[in-house]
Write a protein that holds these residues in place. Structure first.
Motif, PDB file in Angstrom:
ATOM      1  N   ALA A   1       0.825  -1.205   0.000  1.00 10.90           N
ATOM      2  CA  ALA A   1       0.000   0.000   0.000  1.00 10.90           C
ATOM      3  C   ALA A   1       0.860   1.257   0.000  1.00 10.90           C
ATOM      4  CB  ALA A   1      -0.926  -0.005   1.209  1.00 10.90           C
ATOM      5  N   ALA A   2       1.969   1.250   0.751  1.00  5.71           N
ATOM      6  CA  ALA A   2       2.852   2.417   0.798  1.00  5.71           C
ATOM      7  C   ALA A   2       3.589   2.624  -0.517  1.00  5.71           C
ATOM      8  CB  ALA A   2       3.852   2.261   1.934  1.00  5.71           C
ATOM      9  N   LEU A   3       3.778   1.547  -1.289  1.00  2.00           N
ATOM     10  CA  LEU A   3       4.396   1.648  -2.609  1.00  2.00           C
ATOM     11  C   LEU A   3       3.397   2.088  -3.678  1.00  2.00           C
ATOM     12  CD1 LEU A   3       6.512  -1.615  -2.418  1.00  2.00           C
ATOM     13  CD2 LEU A   3       7.470   0.686  -2.772  1.00  2.00           C
ATOM     14  N   GLY A   4       2.120   2.201  -3.295  1.00  2.42           N
ATOM     15  CA  GLY A   4       1.093   2.598  -4.238  1.00  2.42           C
ATOM     16  C   GLY A   4       0.647   1.473  -5.147  1.00  2.42           C
ATOM     17  N   LYS A   5       0.960   0.239  -4.791  1.00  2.00           N
ATOM     18  CA  LYS A   5       0.571  -0.917  -5.594  1.00  2.00           C
ATOM     19  C   LYS A   5      -0.868  -1.301  -5.273  1.00  2.00           C
ATOM     20  CE  LYS A   5       2.789  -2.769  -7.913  1.00  2.00           C
ATOM     21  NZ  LYS A   5       2.961  -2.661  -9.392  1.00  2.00           N
ATOM     22  N   PRO A   6      -1.694  -1.558  -6.289  1.00  2.00           N
ATOM     23  CA  PRO A   6      -3.044  -2.057  -5.976  1.00  2.00           C
ATOM     24  C   PRO A   6      -2.937  -3.304  -5.112  1.00  2.00           C
ATOM     25  CG  PRO A   6      -2.862  -1.503  -8.303  1.00  2.00           C
ATOM     26  CD  PRO A   6      -1.474  -1.401  -7.733  1.00  2.00           C
ATOM     27  N   VAL A   7      -3.614  -3.297  -3.969  1.00  2.00           N
ATOM     28  CA  VAL A   7      -3.482  -4.387  -3.011  1.00  2.00           C
ATOM     29  C   VAL A   7      -4.848  -4.735  -2.442  1.00  2.00           C
ATOM     30  CG1 VAL A   7      -2.841  -2.752  -1.182  1.00  2.00           C
ATOM     31  CG2 VAL A   7      -2.368  -5.190  -0.880  1.00  2.00           C
ATOM     32  N   ILE A   8      -5.147  -6.019  -2.433  1.00  2.00           N
ATOM     33  CA  ILE A   8      -6.357  -6.528  -1.786  1.00  2.00           C
ATOM     34  C   ILE A   8      -5.929  -7.068  -0.435  1.00  2.00           C
ATOM     35  CG2 ILE A   8      -8.243  -8.184  -1.917  1.00  2.00           C
ATOM     36  CD1 ILE A   8      -7.736  -8.271  -4.979  1.00  2.00           C
ATOM     37  N   VAL A   9      -6.494  -6.516   0.637  1.00  2.00           N
ATOM     38  CA  VAL A   9      -6.119  -6.923   1.991  1.00  2.00           C
ATOM     39  C   VAL A   9      -7.260  -7.727   2.598  1.00  2.00           C
ATOM     40  CG1 VAL A   9      -5.297  -6.182   4.249  1.00  2.00           C
ATOM     41  CG2 VAL A   9      -4.765  -4.810   2.218  1.00  2.00           C
ATOM     42  N   MET A  10      -6.979  -8.985   2.907  1.00  2.00           N
ATOM     43  CA  MET A  10      -7.968  -9.864   3.538  1.00  2.00           C
ATOM     44  C   MET A  10      -7.872  -9.679   5.056  1.00  2.00           C
ATOM     45  SD  MET A  10      -7.425 -13.282   1.162  1.00  2.00           S
ATOM     46  CE  MET A  10      -5.632 -13.304   1.389  1.00  2.00           C
TER      47      MET A  10
ATOM     48  N   ALA B   1      -5.600   0.597  -1.397  1.00  2.00           N
ATOM     49  CA  ALA B   1      -5.945  -0.693  -0.789  1.00  2.00           C
ATOM     50  C   ALA B   1      -7.439  -0.973  -0.920  1.00  2.00           C
ATOM     51  CB  ALA B   1      -5.534  -0.715   0.674  1.00  2.00           C
ATOM     52  N   ARG B   2      -7.759  -2.213  -1.256  1.00  2.00           N
ATOM     53  CA  ARG B   2      -9.151  -2.692  -1.253  1.00  2.00           C
ATOM     54  C   ARG B   2      -9.269  -3.667  -0.085  1.00  2.00           C
ATOM     55  NH1 ARG B   2     -13.369  -3.751  -5.021  1.00  2.00           N
ATOM     56  NH2 ARG B   2     -15.153  -4.443  -3.772  1.00  2.00           N
ATOM     57  N   LEU B   3     -10.189  -3.411   0.819  1.00  2.00           N
ATOM     58  CA  LEU B   3     -10.307  -4.185   2.045  1.00  2.00           C
ATOM     59  C   LEU B   3     -11.460  -5.179   1.943  1.00  2.00           C
ATOM     60  CD1 LEU B   3      -9.897  -1.275   4.645  1.00  2.00           C
ATOM     61  CD2 LEU B   3      -8.115  -2.527   3.403  1.00  2.00           C
ATOM     62  N   LEU B   4     -11.153  -6.436   2.264  1.00  2.00           N
ATOM     63  CA  LEU B   4     -12.163  -7.487   2.326  1.00  2.00           C
ATOM     64  C   LEU B   4     -12.181  -8.020   3.746  1.00  2.00           C
ATOM     65  CD1 LEU B   4     -11.360  -9.412  -0.995  1.00  2.00           C
ATOM     66  CD2 LEU B   4     -13.000  -7.541  -0.633  1.00  2.00           C
ATOM     67  N   ARG B   5     -13.353  -8.047   4.363  1.00  2.00           N
ATOM     68  CA  ARG B   5     -13.453  -8.336   5.783  1.00  2.00           C
ATOM     69  C   ARG B   5     -14.079  -9.701   6.048  1.00  2.00           C
ATOM     70  NH1 ARG B   5     -12.502  -3.524   8.368  1.00  2.00           N
ATOM     71  NH2 ARG B   5     -12.565  -1.691   6.998  1.00  2.00           N
TER      72      ARG B   5
ATOM     73  N   ARG C   1     -15.292 -17.517   9.397  1.00  2.00           N
ATOM     74  CA  ARG C   1     -14.731 -18.235   8.251  1.00  2.00           C
ATOM     75  C   ARG C   1     -14.231 -17.232   7.211  1.00  2.00           C
ATOM     76  NH1 ARG C   1     -16.267 -23.525   7.749  1.00  2.00           N
ATOM     77  NH2 ARG C   1     -16.274 -23.385   5.481  1.00  2.00           N
ATOM     78  N   TRP C   2     -13.236 -17.675   6.448  1.00  2.00           N
ATOM     79  CA  TRP C   2     -12.641 -16.830   5.433  1.00  2.00           C
ATOM     80  C   TRP C   2     -13.327 -16.984   4.072  1.00  2.00           C
ATOM     81  CZ3 TRP C   2      -9.098 -13.117   6.315  1.00  2.00           C
ATOM     82  CH2 TRP C   2      -8.348 -13.175   7.491  1.00  2.00           C
ATOM     83  N   ASP C   3     -14.306 -17.867   3.950  1.00  2.00           N
ATOM     84  CA  ASP C   3     -14.862 -18.213   2.646  1.00  2.00           C
ATOM     85  C   ASP C   3     -15.331 -16.984   1.862  1.00  2.00           C
ATOM     86  OD1 ASP C   3     -14.965 -20.335   4.575  1.00  2.00           O
ATOM     87  OD2 ASP C   3     -16.059 -21.538   3.124  1.00  2.00           O
TER      88      ASP C   3
ATOM     89  N   ALA D   1     -14.706 -13.252  -2.609  1.00  2.00           N
ATOM     90  CA  ALA D   1     -14.699 -11.866  -3.090  1.00  2.00           C
ATOM     91  C   ALA D   1     -13.379 -11.540  -3.783  1.00  2.00           C
ATOM     92  CB  ALA D   1     -14.939 -10.908  -1.922  1.00  2.00           C
ATOM     93  N   ALA D   2     -12.269 -12.028  -3.206  1.00  2.00           N
ATOM     94  CA  ALA D   2     -10.965 -11.808  -3.834  1.00  2.00           C
ATOM     95  C   ALA D   2     -10.901 -12.474  -5.204  1.00  2.00           C
ATOM     96  CB  ALA D   2      -9.855 -12.344  -2.923  1.00  2.00           C
ATOM     97  N   ALA D   3     -11.469 -13.674  -5.292  1.00  2.00           N
ATOM     98  CA  ALA D   3     -11.478 -14.392  -6.568  1.00  2.00           C
ATOM     99  C   ALA D   3     -12.252 -13.612  -7.629  1.00  2.00           C
ATOM    100  CB  ALA D   3     -12.074 -15.785  -6.380  1.00  2.00           C
ATOM    101  N   LEU D   4     -13.381 -13.022  -7.259  1.00  2.00           N
ATOM    102  CA  LEU D   4     -14.182 -12.249  -8.209  1.00  2.00           C
ATOM    103  C   LEU D   4     -13.407 -11.024  -8.712  1.00  2.00           C
ATOM    104  CD1 LEU D   4     -17.738 -12.304  -6.582  1.00  2.00           C
ATOM    105  CD2 LEU D   4     -17.082 -13.284  -8.802  1.00  2.00           C
TER     106      LEU D   4
END
Length: 575
Positions: free
Chosen positions: A516-525, A549-553, A559-561, A566-569
């Motif tokens: 995120a600090a490098l400005g790279k698109p990042v999905i954070v689980m 950053a895109r946050l997935l909660r 469960r992480w399912d 969502a990350a897969a989509l």
């Protein structure tokens, strides 16, 4: 710890003949008239300096009036003449305990027990000393010996439960503390300790109930308010948590741990002005200080209040790599006000930060003593200076770290294939307190890893070879590892590898901050609220601290399912 008034046996070599003055002093002592008793003992010793019974009882009285140093002197003098007096040895142990000389105290209690092996009070006191020394197995043994003498002794039961908790024997601890509650149901401390174990095991709702019972029984139970508030925060109930922190601070407005934890709850709600102010109390919090560089608060110059431009300013990093990367987002603001300031960080960050923020000087902890400084400030304290309110969040830079461009280009030539997405991947957190709650196993990511037209690149620090080999053998899915990059120790290399990727998928760990600090698109689980750090907040898919950053909660089910799906989509839409 309790003491009993018992005069040494008259048959000991140290005993003087009984006098009316001595009997009167003992009577006053037994009646609780301690000042009169002390004056009488002292007068008797002036007349008869060798009156060892008076010396011993005056030492006992000193322990009862919070003067352990005097007690050690007087009882030590008595024991020179009567070294086999086990009770005097136990009292000597109490005096050393009061001075926090726990190892010496334990030795005294052990020696006393050689002659009185079944003395309940001494066994409990030995357990407390060993517990303070973090010798949990030895403390547990002492408490079990005490319970063999008195199976329903409340001090031994609670002590045993504390030891079992420290030893990771949570089921045993729950059973022991339940017994303590049955034996004495109105003892608030037992409910508090029981709640702590319930919280350890993840039974947070039951823990809140137990903290509530402790508070009902003891309305001024500060620690119960603090722990209950933290548990409510972990359950995703921030408003309720704030209420309990406020109750704790009404009892003790200066309590460091309550202020520190309250600040984190406020910051999570973006109540920055009040939050940063209380966040300064982390500098007095033992929990926070243990995570500072070197495990202690470094002091080399007066604190900087943010005014002016000191000729030589030292900024001292704190917490782990991720937190240091996070707070480094404010260093550009610092550089504009105090160019040339020195910033002490974890040595692995020095090359990356030196390239990214060339107006500042970066050093490791071993270099702090190389020069003198006019002022100092902790890295985390930059928040109250440069992000004091929500309006100031507009100054957050979406990319404030800069990787080695040539190195990143060389790595991209290795990992990037035409028509395929290069996705960096990290799935574990090694955080000592919350790592388990933030981590996944690699195989659980199969819904993501099975997507077509995506190459996955291992960004995980540590040895992942066995897990990657098992994944490939069992599912035919490959996660590539560039062995020339040490993802743990070569943070500058890891930054270049992240820059070489098109996108990063990671859990909440150092990789998330770095990407995120490098400005790279990042999905954070993100994990459930019990392991969620304040800067990820508790709602929404974005955070103002990391615009890319895109946050997935994780859902409340634990469960992480849903997160993985969502990350897969998202990735499928990019591939």
């Amino acid at each position: 710890m309790s003491t009993r008034l018992k005069t040494p046996a008259s048959g000991t070599p140290a005993a003087s003949s009984s006098t009316e003055a001595f009997r009167q002093a003992v009577q006053w002592h037994q009646q609780g008239e301690l000042q009169r008793a002390e004056a009488a003992y002292a007068a008797l010793l002036r007349r008869e300096p060798q009156h060892l019974q008076a010396s011993y009882l005056l030492g006992l009285l000193a322990t009862q009036t919070d003067r352990p140093g005097l007690a050690i002197e007087l009882i030590g003098r008595y024991l020179e003449a009567a070294p086999t007096d086990s009770q005097a040895m136990a009292i000597l142990g109490l005096a050393h305990y009061d001075l926090k000389e726990y190892a010496t105290a334990a030795g005294c209690f052990e020696q006393s027990l050689t002659r009185r092996p079944d003395d309940l009070a001494t066994l409990n006191n030995l357990g407390k000393s060993r517990l303070m020394l973090a010798e949990h197995a030895a403390a547990l043994d002492a408490y079990e010996r005490a319970l063999a003498c008195a199976p329903q002794d409340i001090d031994a039961l609670t002590g045993k439960g504390l030891c079992e908790r420290e030893l990771g024997m949570h089921e045993g601890a729950l059973g022991t503390l339940e017994n303590a509650i049955v034996c004495e149901p109105r003892r608030a401390e037992s409910h508090f300790f029981y709640a702590n174990v319930l919280r350890d095991t993840g039974d947070l709702h039951a823990a809140i109930d137990a903290y509530g019972t402790a508070i009902t029984l003891k309305p001024d139970y500060l620690e119960a308010y603090v722990n209950c508030a933290s548990t409510l925060k972990d359950l995703g109930m921030p408003l309720e948590a704030l209420t309990f922190y406020e109750s704790a601070l009404m009892l003790d407005p200066d309590h460091p741990e309550a202020n520190y934890n309250y600040s984190l709850a406020l910051l999570a709600e973006l109540r920055l002005d009040e939050g940063w102010g209380r966040f300064e109390r982390r500098l007095d919090s033992e929990t926070s200080i243990r995570k500072f560089i070197g495990g202690q608060r470094i002091r080399v110059a007066p604190d900087w209040d943010g005014g002016g431009s000191p000729a030589s300013l030292l900024v001292i990093g704190e917490q782990g790599l991720g937190d240091q990367i996070f707070f480094s987002g404010m260093l550009a603001d610092l550089a504009a006000q105090v160019p040339g300031a020195t910033v002490c960080v974890e040595p692995r960050l020095v090359p990356l930060l030196s390239r990214s923020l060339s107006a500042l000087r970066f050093i490791g902890p071993s270099q702090i003593g190389d020069r003198a400084y006019e002022a100092q400030i902790q890295l985390g304290s930059l928040g109250r200076l440069f992000r004091p309110d929500t309006a100031s969040l507009s100054r957050v830079q979406p990319c404030y770290l800069r990787a080695d461009a040539s190195r990143a280009a060389a790595l991209r030539s290795q990992i990037k294939r035409e028509g395929r997405l290069a996705c960096g991947l990290s799935w574990l957190s090694k955080n000592a307190d919350h790592g388990e709650g933030k981590s996944l196993d690699l195989a659980s990511l199969l819904p993501v890893l099975g997507l077509g037209d995506i190459d996955f690149i291992d960004l995980q620090y540590g040895d992942t070879s066995a897990e990657r080999a098992a994944l490939e053998a069992q599912h035919g899915v490959r996660v590539s590892r560039l062995e020339e990059i040490d993802n743990l120790n070569d943070i500058d290399g890891l930054a270049a590898l992240i820059s070489a990727c098109d996108i990063v998928l990671t859990v909440s760990n150092t990789t998330a901050h770095l990407a995120a600090a490098l400005g790279k698109p990042v999905i954070v689980m993100l994990p459930g609220t019990d392991a969620l750090f304040w800067y990820w907040h508790r709602d929404g898919h974005t955070t103002p601290w990391y615009p890319c950053a895109r946050l997935l909660r994780k859902s409340d089910s634990g469960r992480w399912d849903d997160v993985i799906d969502a990350a897969a989509l998202i990735l499928a839409g990019l591939a």
